[in-house]
Design a protein around this motif. Sequence first.
Motif, PDB file in Angstrom:
ATOM      1  N   ASP A   1      -5.867  -2.978   1.539  1.00 56.29           N
ATOM      2  CA  ASP A   1      -5.808  -2.904   0.074  1.00 56.29           C
ATOM      3  C   ASP A   1      -7.196  -2.704  -0.534  1.00 56.29           C
ATOM      4  O   ASP A   1      -7.392  -2.802  -1.738  1.00 56.29           O
ATOM      5  CB  ASP A   1      -5.091  -4.119  -0.521  1.00 56.29           C
ATOM      6  N   THR A   2      -8.200  -2.429   0.315  1.00 53.14           N
ATOM      7  CA  THR A   2      -9.502  -2.069  -0.242  1.00 53.14           C
ATOM      8  C   THR A   2      -9.729  -0.567  -0.141  1.00 53.14           C
ATOM      9  O   THR A   2     -10.754  -0.060  -0.572  1.00 53.14           O
ATOM     10  CB  THR A   2     -10.659  -2.791   0.487  1.00 53.14           C
ATOM     11  N   ASP A   3      -8.793   0.136   0.470  1.00 51.40           N
ATOM     12  CA  ASP A   3      -8.944   1.581   0.608  1.00 51.40           C
ATOM     13  C   ASP A   3      -8.282   2.282  -0.576  1.00 51.40           C
ATOM     14  O   ASP A   3      -7.063   2.278  -0.720  1.00 51.40           O
ATOM     15  CB  ASP A   3      -8.303   2.043   1.924  1.00 51.40           C
ATOM     16  N   MET A   4      -9.129   2.904  -1.381  1.00 48.98           N
ATOM     17  CA  MET A   4      -8.643   3.547  -2.611  1.00 48.98           C
ATOM     18  C   MET A   4      -7.582   4.597  -2.343  1.00 48.98           C
ATOM     19  O   MET A   4      -6.829   4.966  -3.225  1.00 48.98           O
ATOM     20  CB  MET A   4      -9.806   4.243  -3.338  1.00 48.98           C
ATOM     21  N   ASN A   5      -7.575   5.141  -1.126  1.00 53.79           N
ATOM     22  CA  ASN A   5      -6.632   6.215  -0.851  1.00 53.79           C
ATOM     23  C   ASN A   5      -5.427   5.801  -0.029  1.00 53.79           C
ATOM     24  O   ASN A   5      -4.643   6.638   0.381  1.00 53.79           O
ATOM     25  CB  ASN A   5      -7.361   7.388  -0.190  1.00 53.79           C
ATOM     26  N   SER A   6      -5.300   4.508   0.209  1.00 51.82           N
ATOM     27  CA  SER A   6      -4.098   4.068   0.911  1.00 51.82           C
ATOM     28  C   SER A   6      -2.914   4.167  -0.035  1.00 51.82           C
ATOM     29  O   SER A   6      -3.061   4.054  -1.256  1.00 51.82           O
ATOM     30  CB  SER A   6      -4.263   2.627   1.398  1.00 51.82           C
ATOM     31  N   LEU A   7      -1.755   4.370   0.545  1.00 52.73           N
ATOM     32  CA  LEU A   7      -0.537   4.456  -0.271  1.00 52.73           C
ATOM     33  C   LEU A   7      -0.375   3.183  -1.103  1.00 52.73           C
ATOM     34  O   LEU A   7      -0.018   3.222  -2.281  1.00 52.73           O
ATOM     35  CB  LEU A   7       0.672   4.669   0.636  1.00 52.73           C
ATOM     36  N   LEU A   8      -0.688   2.068  -0.449  1.00 50.32           N
ATOM     37  CA  LEU A   8      -0.571   0.762  -1.093  1.00 50.32           C
ATOM     38  C   LEU A   8      -1.354   0.706  -2.414  1.00 50.32           C
ATOM     39  O   LEU A   8      -0.838   0.270  -3.440  1.00 50.32           O
ATOM     40  CB  LEU A   8      -1.092  -0.303  -0.123  1.00 50.32           C
ATOM     41  N   VAL A   9      -2.584   1.169  -2.370  1.00 45.02           N
ATOM     42  CA  VAL A   9      -3.414   1.130  -3.575  1.00 45.02           C
ATOM     43  C   VAL A   9      -2.960   2.192  -4.584  1.00 45.02           C
ATOM     44  O   VAL A   9      -2.933   1.964  -5.786  1.00 45.02           O
ATOM     45  CB  VAL A   9      -4.912   1.308  -3.210  1.00 45.02           C
TER      46      VAL A   9
ATOM     47  N   ARG B   1     -10.258  -3.152  -4.442  1.00 50.16           N
ATOM     48  CA  ARG B   1      -9.766  -4.428  -4.947  1.00 50.16           C
ATOM     49  C   ARG B   1     -10.271  -4.678  -6.370  1.00 50.16           C
ATOM     50  O   ARG B   1      -9.530  -5.070  -7.258  1.00 50.16           O
ATOM     51  CB  ARG B   1     -10.222  -5.534  -4.008  1.00 50.16           C
ATOM     52  N   ALA B   2     -11.568  -4.422  -6.559  1.00 50.95           N
ATOM     53  CA  ALA B   2     -12.174  -4.668  -7.863  1.00 50.95           C
ATOM     54  C   ALA B   2     -11.556  -3.767  -8.923  1.00 50.95           C
ATOM     55  O   ALA B   2     -11.443  -4.133 -10.088  1.00 50.95           O
ATOM     56  CB  ALA B   2     -13.673  -4.422  -7.789  1.00 50.95           C
ATOM     57  N   GLN B   3     -11.138  -2.568  -8.486  1.00 48.87           N
ATOM     58  CA  GLN B   3     -10.609  -1.631  -9.467  1.00 48.87           C
ATOM     59  C   GLN B   3      -9.126  -1.833  -9.730  1.00 48.87           C
ATOM     60  O   GLN B   3      -8.588  -1.290 -10.680  1.00 48.87           O
ATOM     61  CB  GLN B   3     -10.860  -0.202  -8.995  1.00 48.87           C
ATOM     62  N   LEU B   4      -8.502  -2.591  -8.863  1.00 48.28           N
ATOM     63  CA  LEU B   4      -7.088  -2.872  -9.086  1.00 48.28           C
ATOM     64  C   LEU B   4      -6.943  -3.876 -10.217  1.00 48.28           C
ATOM     65  O   LEU B   4      -7.834  -4.675 -10.452  1.00 48.28           O
ATOM     66  CB  LEU B   4      -6.473  -3.481  -7.832  1.00 48.28           C
ATOM     67  N   ARG B   5      -5.794  -3.850 -10.831  1.00 52.09           N
ATOM     68  CA  ARG B   5      -5.594  -4.805 -11.909  1.00 52.09           C
ATOM     69  C   ARG B   5      -4.960  -6.077 -11.364  1.00 52.09           C
ATOM     70  O   ARG B   5      -3.900  -6.480 -11.781  1.00 52.09           O
ATOM     71  CB  ARG B   5      -4.734  -4.179 -12.995  1.00 52.09           C
ATOM     72  N   GLY B   6      -5.574  -6.656 -10.379  1.00 55.08           N
ATOM     73  CA  GLY B   6      -5.070  -7.899  -9.809  1.00 55.08           C
ATOM     74  C   GLY B   6      -4.067  -7.636  -8.716  1.00 55.08           C
ATOM     75  O   GLY B   6      -3.608  -6.513  -8.545  1.00 55.08           O
ATOM     76  N   PRO B   7      -3.733  -8.689  -7.944  1.00 55.24           N
ATOM     77  CA  PRO B   7      -2.797  -8.534  -6.838  1.00 55.24           C
ATOM     78  C   PRO B   7      -1.369  -8.340  -7.327  1.00 55.24           C
ATOM     79  O   PRO B   7      -1.152  -8.055  -8.499  1.00 55.24           O
ATOM     80  CB  PRO B   7      -2.949  -9.851  -6.081  1.00 55.24           C
ATOM     81  N   ALA B   8      -0.428  -8.526  -6.445  1.00 57.77           N
ATOM     82  CA  ALA B   8       0.971  -8.214  -6.786  1.00 57.77           C
ATOM     83  C   ALA B   8       1.530  -9.199  -7.799  1.00 57.77           C
ATOM     84  O   ALA B   8       2.504  -9.880  -7.556  1.00 57.77           O
ATOM     85  CB  ALA B   8       1.812  -8.223  -5.519  1.00 57.77           C
ATOM     86  N   ARG B   9       0.928  -9.228  -8.935  1.00 60.46           N
ATOM     87  CA  ARG B   9       1.408 -10.204  -9.919  1.00 60.46           C
ATOM     88  C   ARG B   9       2.735  -9.731 -10.488  1.00 60.46           C
ATOM     89  O   ARG B   9       3.012  -8.551 -10.584  1.00 60.46           O
ATOM     90  CB  ARG B   9       0.366 -10.379 -11.028  1.00 60.46           C
ATOM     91  N   GLU B  10       3.540 -10.669 -10.823  1.00 60.73           N
ATOM     92  CA  GLU B  10       4.836 -10.320 -11.381  1.00 60.73           C
ATOM     93  C   GLU B  10       4.652  -9.809 -12.799  1.00 60.73           C
ATOM     94  O   GLU B  10       3.872 -10.334 -13.568  1.00 60.73           O
ATOM     95  CB  GLU B  10       5.748 -11.556 -11.401  1.00 60.73           C
ATOM     96  N   ARG B  11       5.353  -8.761 -13.097  1.00 59.71           N
ATOM     97  CA  ARG B  11       5.286  -8.212 -14.439  1.00 59.71           C
ATOM     98  C   ARG B  11       6.629  -8.351 -15.126  1.00 59.71           C
ATOM     99  O   ARG B  11       7.657  -8.372 -14.494  1.00 59.71           O
ATOM    100  CB  ARG B  11       4.929  -6.737 -14.367  1.00 59.71           C
ATOM    101  N   GLU B  12       6.561  -8.426 -16.409  1.00 54.91           N
ATOM    102  CA  GLU B  12       7.803  -8.457 -17.180  1.00 54.91           C
ATOM    103  C   GLU B  12       8.447  -7.082 -17.115  1.00 54.91           C
ATOM    104  O   GLU B  12       7.762  -6.081 -17.058  1.00 54.91           O
ATOM    105  CB  GLU B  12       7.497  -8.784 -18.653  1.00 54.91           C
ATOM    106  N   PRO B  13       9.784  -7.025 -17.138  1.00 55.20           N
ATOM    107  CA  PRO B  13      10.426  -5.711 -17.226  1.00 55.20           C
ATOM    108  C   PRO B  13      10.064  -5.042 -18.542  1.00 55.20           C
ATOM    109  O   PRO B  13       9.749  -5.722 -19.505  1.00 55.20           O
ATOM    110  CB  PRO B  13      11.914  -6.028 -17.170  1.00 55.20           C
TER     111      PRO B  13
END
Length: 283
Positions: free
Chosen positions: A193-201, A258-270
């Motif tokens: 999750d630190t690789d900007m080009n991974s599918l995950l990111v 990681r720094a550029q992501l808006r936080g980990p898999a936080r739950e979001r409201e629908p």
Amino acid sequence: MACDICDDTGWKTIDVGGVARVTRCDCTQLSLRERRMRDARIPPRYQRCTLENLVTYENELFLKAVEKARRFAETYPAASKGLMLIGPPGIGKTHIAVAVLRRVVSDTGARGLYYDTRALLREIRSTYNPTLNSAEMDVLRPVMEAELLVLDDLGAERLTDWVEETMSLIVNTRYNERRLTIFTSNHEDIPDDTDMNSLLVRVGFRLHSRLREMCDFLEYDGPDYRDLPPNAGAEDLYKLWKGRPRRKLPQRTTGQARAQLRGPAREREPRADLKWPGGRAGS
Ligand SMILES: Nc1ncnc2c1ncn2[C@@H]1O[C@H](COP(=O)(O)OP(=O)(O)OP(=O)(O)O)[C@@H](O)[C@H]1O
Ligand SMILES: [Mg+2]
Ligand SMILES: [Zn+2]
């Protein structure tokens, strides 16, 4: 998608010497399957793609992907999972995805639909209106309801909150309704999750975990078919592939993601502005 001329009533008005006459619409001449094929929005460049005219060569992962795609098409709608085709440009991912879509539509008459992911998001965005979402739903509804959807080039779009929420809505709805989807992507599925080009990111944590559940991941490498002369054969493909070092997916930039992501898999409201009656969007 309704007929442009008759809105699927089967009747159209024609002008006969200044007099309006009602007659059968041309679309009634087309069989259901022909109509479904027309409505699938397959780009002209890929209209002739089939699994039969895909040149195969000695490449284990490629052959495995083709075999899996073939089985998916032949047994549709029996498969419990869709497909996720991943790899560098020009290795036939879109070709395979479209070939499966065409095969399924022509064999079964299923409601199939092709969309390039960026084009889809652009289309949704262009109809987006925070107070009135009916136009947005006009674009989204067929995408959510298609029996087989191809979403091409996933992760090419910059991930914003809006993109993540919109994609989650589409994918979640299809997931909840058990509708099959074929995705393609240039982004490797590495658990970094630190690789900007991974599918995950590129697609975000929540969507990524849905995708893992919804699809068989088929990742392969190969030569860029676009570099070959027309009518290249299996040998040309193999030579081009072996003559080059392993093709790199988009340049790695580690450590910053990681720094550029808006936080980990936080739950979001629908999304409150987009309620989908059938699915539990945002769940
Ligand atoms: N093995 C193959 N046999 C025949 N045609 C191929 C093969 N691989 C690719 N092609 C053709 O080469 C062109 C590029 O392939 P395609 O668009 O499917 O690549 P892609 O993997 O989706 O690339 P990108 O990641 O850039 O979208 C298409 O016209 C496709 O039909
Ligand atoms: Mg492609
Ligand atoms: Zn019509």
